[in-house]
Design a protein around this motif. Structure first.
Motif, mmCIF file in Angstrom:
data_model
loop_
_atom_site.group_PDB
_atom_site.id
_atom_site.type_symbol
_atom_site.label_atom_id
_atom_site.label_comp_id
_atom_site.label_asym_id
_atom_site.label_seq_id
_atom_site.Cartn_x
_atom_site.Cartn_y
_atom_site.Cartn_z
ATOM 1 N N GLY A 50 0.821 -1.215 0.000
ATOM 2 C CA GLY A 50 0.000 0.000 0.000
ATOM 3 C C GLY A 50 0.852 1.260 0.000
ATOM 4 N N LEU A 51 1.922 1.224 0.779
ATOM 5 C CA LEU A 51 2.772 2.411 0.889
ATOM 6 C C LEU A 51 3.567 2.669 -0.392
ATOM 7 N N VAL A 52 3.942 1.603 -1.082
ATOM 8 C CA VAL A 52 4.768 1.774 -2.282
ATOM 9 C C VAL A 52 3.910 2.062 -3.511
ATOM 10 N N ARG A 53 2.795 1.340 -3.634
ATOM 11 C CA ARG A 53 2.073 1.375 -4.905
ATOM 12 C C ARG A 53 1.046 2.494 -5.016
ATOM 13 N N TYR A 54 0.584 3.022 -3.897
ATOM 14 C CA TYR A 54 -0.490 4.008 -3.993
ATOM 15 C C TYR A 54 -0.088 5.304 -3.303
ATOM 16 N N THR A 55 -0.657 6.399 -3.770
ATOM 17 C CA THR A 55 -0.466 7.652 -3.053
ATOM 18 C C THR A 55 -1.800 8.033 -2.435
ATOM 19 N N LEU A 63 6.307 -5.736 13.484
ATOM 20 C CA LEU A 63 5.789 -5.217 12.209
ATOM 21 C C LEU A 63 6.815 -4.417 11.382
ATOM 22 N N PRO A 64 7.543 -3.458 12.009
ATOM 23 C CA PRO A 64 8.424 -2.621 11.186
ATOM 24 C C PRO A 64 9.484 -3.427 10.430
ATOM 25 N N PHE A 65 9.906 -4.560 10.993
ATOM 26 C CA PHE A 65 10.966 -5.333 10.344
ATOM 27 C C PHE A 65 10.534 -5.804 8.958
ATOM 28 N N ILE A 66 9.298 -6.287 8.867
ATOM 29 C CA ILE A 66 8.820 -6.778 7.577
ATOM 30 C C ILE A 66 8.655 -5.612 6.602
ATOM 31 N N VAL A 67 7.962 -4.566 7.062
ATOM 32 C CA VAL A 67 7.676 -3.447 6.157
ATOM 33 C C VAL A 67 8.975 -2.847 5.628
ATOM 34 N N ARG A 68 9.926 -2.630 6.548
ATOM 35 C CA ARG A 68 11.152 -1.939 6.131
ATOM 36 C C ARG A 68 12.082 -2.791 5.277
ATOM 37 N N THR A 69 11.975 -4.095 5.348
ATOM 38 C CA THR A 69 12.825 -4.904 4.460
ATOM 39 C C THR A 69 12.174 -5.097 3.095
ATOM 40 N N VAL A 70 10.847 -5.180 3.070
ATOM 41 C CA VAL A 70 10.160 -5.446 1.798
ATOM 42 C C VAL A 70 10.029 -4.168 0.964
ATOM 43 N N GLN A 71 9.814 -3.054 1.663
ATOM 44 C CA GLN A 71 9.542 -1.779 0.977
ATOM 45 C C GLN A 71 10.558 -1.431 -0.120
ATOM 46 N N PRO A 72 11.873 -1.403 0.178
ATOM 47 C CA PRO A 72 12.816 -1.003 -0.878
ATOM 48 C C PRO A 72 12.821 -1.943 -2.082
ATOM 49 N N ILE A 73 12.632 -3.237 -1.824
ATOM 50 C CA ILE A 73 12.625 -4.199 -2.940
ATOM 51 C C ILE A 73 11.398 -3.959 -3.825
#
Lengths: 279, 364
Positions: free
Chosen positions: A85-90, A153-163
């Motif tokens: 959601g954070l990467v794909r949508y504004t 939670l932050p561990f998953i979001v922050r590792t997946v987000q850049p990829i």
């Protein structure tokens, strides 16, 4: 006569940096951890088995590792959705939501524990609606799970987000042009690409959850055989001045955690290699 | 499959990428969309594919309206500039992907898939890499696999977006020939985007020349090269010397110099651009007469049967941004004219193509 050519490296300082890495790692990680094993080694075998195998301690292993694995799995699913959601949508307030993700990193864990307890207790904001339905979260294993989900939670979001940000739309367009529907594109193209990052995040979230103490202690209720986590067992032994018992349990945690993390890392290296990436 | 593009317009924010483009591309041809970067060629290709939607206008594929169809429903094969091969799948699985995602009822069985994929890999001469991963292949090999993957679903039209753009010069040339051969074997209607005129003129049956969101000219490579329809077409295709000036009787006044334009019926004062190819431009001694643009020899390049002379305009108004000319003449002529770097000469041409500078239309 054979001439001996000394292997030269393009980047100088290999010896120095390796030496530093090992010395630093020893000082910060290995020496304190080995103390655990040295202390434990002072026990007889029977004492050791007694310490690590008592009914209460075994129950705490099950809760600690079980809840941590479950929490990391739940985070893997929902953290992925959040990152997506954070990467794909504004959307308005996206920056604020993005900053909120890191909050569990920064918050003192006791604060998290107290506020979660206040929310889920029988008379709390959420607890008062859940209690009549027979759902008890606080002061039991479900409370432990909630706290571990929160801190992981932050561990998953922050590792997946850049990829996910680097994942070119081209791959999805290619899949669509070959006739794949959205579901096939996501399951066959997007998820496999994210898998190594997702596994890293999972490992981090799991490791953090196993070691978590502060937030869990408040919400768990700490009922023997039901909602005691392993770190609490260690503290309990310490409070009884049973240092050897405490380190014995700690060494079990260390070995199990290390083994699980090693398995996850090996799996990750395997998937990364299959995708032709170098680690 | 024939492709009909009608009145397609597309804007990105304030930028008009395509401005009322209408095209009719016949079945079975290999067509090049050629133009400078930012001219809208890739956008047009993506709109034909259904990867992008136009603001207005319609797309008809094989006589059926496809405007509102998604890329899945259009049965087009799309090849990306950077290949877009799936990194976590072997070459075999990449090519098989289009067959594996078909609805269960239409999905071929494993043996049929295997046979078909291997046939396609044979076609692109890469059967021996079937078990490798894309990261283990060279750029040229990856692009051929991307092509095989696109062909696996038997598309009615093949669309290629700068297919050789990311490859080095030698591989480009090889793949170019190979694409032409492949097209001659399969006769699948194909459209490829390129900014490389040599590539377009060498490979395509028909070239669509685009500039700033509209079509400048459509024609065979021969027509595009020899009969440029617009000022842009003339300047974009091939090397060209441009002389910008005003008509003064039988001459063109360029700065302080005069250039005979050899055309009748031109109103005095008309702003025109005269174009001459390097092989249609001659060098005259500086004091031979009044005709010609004065220029200074900058460099003489003598590699090859024909020598190229690079000159710089000497006009005063162009000191800040020097204007270069290029002339192709024989080494014998260079000797007889006594050309060397720094020497001042005059440039003239008997084959000047004139375009109106304001309307861009061809005068002669």
């Amino acid at each position: 006569m054979m001439s001996h050519v000394r292997a030269t490296r393009v980047l100088p300082g290999f010896g120095l940096s390796l030496g530093f890495t090992l010395a630093y790692l020893s000082l910060i990680v290995l020496i304190p951890l080995s103390a655990v094993f040295f202390k434990t080694a002072g026990m007889s075998f029977d004492q050791f088995i007694d310490a690590i195998g008592s009914e209460r301690v075994v129950a705490s292993y099950k809760l600690s590792f079980g809840a941590s694995l479950l929490a990391a799995s739940i985070n893997a699913v929902f953290g992925l959705i959040l990152a997506w959601g954070l990467v794909r949508y504004t959307f308005p307030g996206k920056k604020i939501v993005d900053a909120l993700i890191d909050l569990p990193f920064a918050l003192p864990t006791a604060v998290a524990g107290i506020s979660l307890t206040a929310l889920y207790a029988k008379n709390g904001w959420l607890g008062q609606y859940l209690d009549p339905l027979g759902i008890k979260i606080a002061f039991g294993p479900p409370g432990v799970l909630v706290a571990l989900i929160f801190i992981g939670l932050p561990f998953i979001v922050r590792t997946v987000q850049p990829i996910l940000e680097d994942l070119d739309a081209e791959f999805e367009e290619a899949a669509a042009s070959l006739g794949a529907n959205r579901w096939q594109t996501v399951t066959r193209i997007v998820l496999p690409t994210l898998l190594p990052a997702l596994m890293t995040g999972f490992a981090l979230a799991f490791a953090r959850a196993v070691g978590e103490y502060g937030s869990v202690i408040f919400i768990a209720g700490n009922i023997p055989l039901v909602s005691e986590i392993t770190p609490l067992m260690i503290i309990t032994k310490l409070e009884q001045y049973d240092y050897q018992g405490a380190t014995a349990i700690a060494s079990v945690m260390l070995v199990v955690s290390f083994t699980l993390l090693l398995i996850i890392n090996l799996l990750q290296a395997y998937t990364a290699k299959r995708q032709g990436r170098t680690l | 499959m024939s492709i009909e593009v009608r009145n397609i317009s597309k804007t990105f924010g304030a930028f008009k990428a395509l401005d009322d483009v209408t095209l009719s591309l016949p079945k079975g041809e290999l067509i090049a969309l050629l133009g400078p970067s930012g001219c809208g060629k890739t956008t047009l290709l993506r709109i034909i594919a259904g990867l992008e939607h136009a603001d207005s206008g319609s797309i008809t594929l094989s006589g059926r309206d496809a405007t509102s169809k998604t890329v899945r429903e259009r049965h087009v094969g799309f090849v990306f500039q950077h290949y877009a091969l799936f990194r976590h799948m072997s070459v075999f699985e990449n090519v098989a992907f289009g067959l594996r995602v078909k609805p269960r009822a239409q999905r071929p069985n494993e043996n049929v898939i295997r046979e078909k994929v291997m046939r396609l890999l044979d076609l692109v001469q890469l059967a021996w890499v079937a078990d490798r991963f894309p990261s283990q292949l060279s750029g040229g090999q990856r692009q051929r696999i991307a092509l095989a993957r696109a062909l696996a679903v038997e598309p009615e039209v093949l669309l290629l977006d700068e297919p050789f753009g990311a490859l080095d010069a030698k591989v480009r040339k090889e793949l170019r020939r190979w694409l032409r051969r492949l097209h001659d074997e399969l006769h699948i209607s194909s459209v490829f985007v390129t900014h490389d005129q040599e590539e377009a003129l060498e490979v395509a049956d028909r070239v669509v020349l685009m500039n700033k969101g509209h079509v400048e000219q459509i024609g065979s490579p021969w027509e595009i090269y020899n009969q440029p329809a617009t000022s842009f077409a003339y300047s974009f295709i091939g090397n060209v010397n441009a002389f910008r000036g005003r008509v003064e009787g039988g001459n063109l006044r360029v700065g302080n110099d005069l250039l005979a334009h050899g055309s009748q019926e031109l109103a005095d004062g008309t702003s025109v651009i005269g174009y001459a190819r390097p092989h249609d431009t001659h060098i005259l001694p500086e004091f031979a007469g009044q005709d010609g643009i004065v220029a200074r020899v900058n460099r003489i390049l003598t590699n090859g049967a024909v020598s190229r002379v690079e000159l710089i305009a000497t006009g005063e108004c162009r000191k800040d941004a020097p204007e270069y000319f290029e002339v192709e003449i024989s080494p014998a002529e260079i000797a007889s004219l006594g050309l060397e770097a720094g020497k001042r000469v005059r440039l003239a041409s008997h084959k000047l193509a004139l375009f109106n500078d304001t309307t861009q239309g061809r005068i002669q």
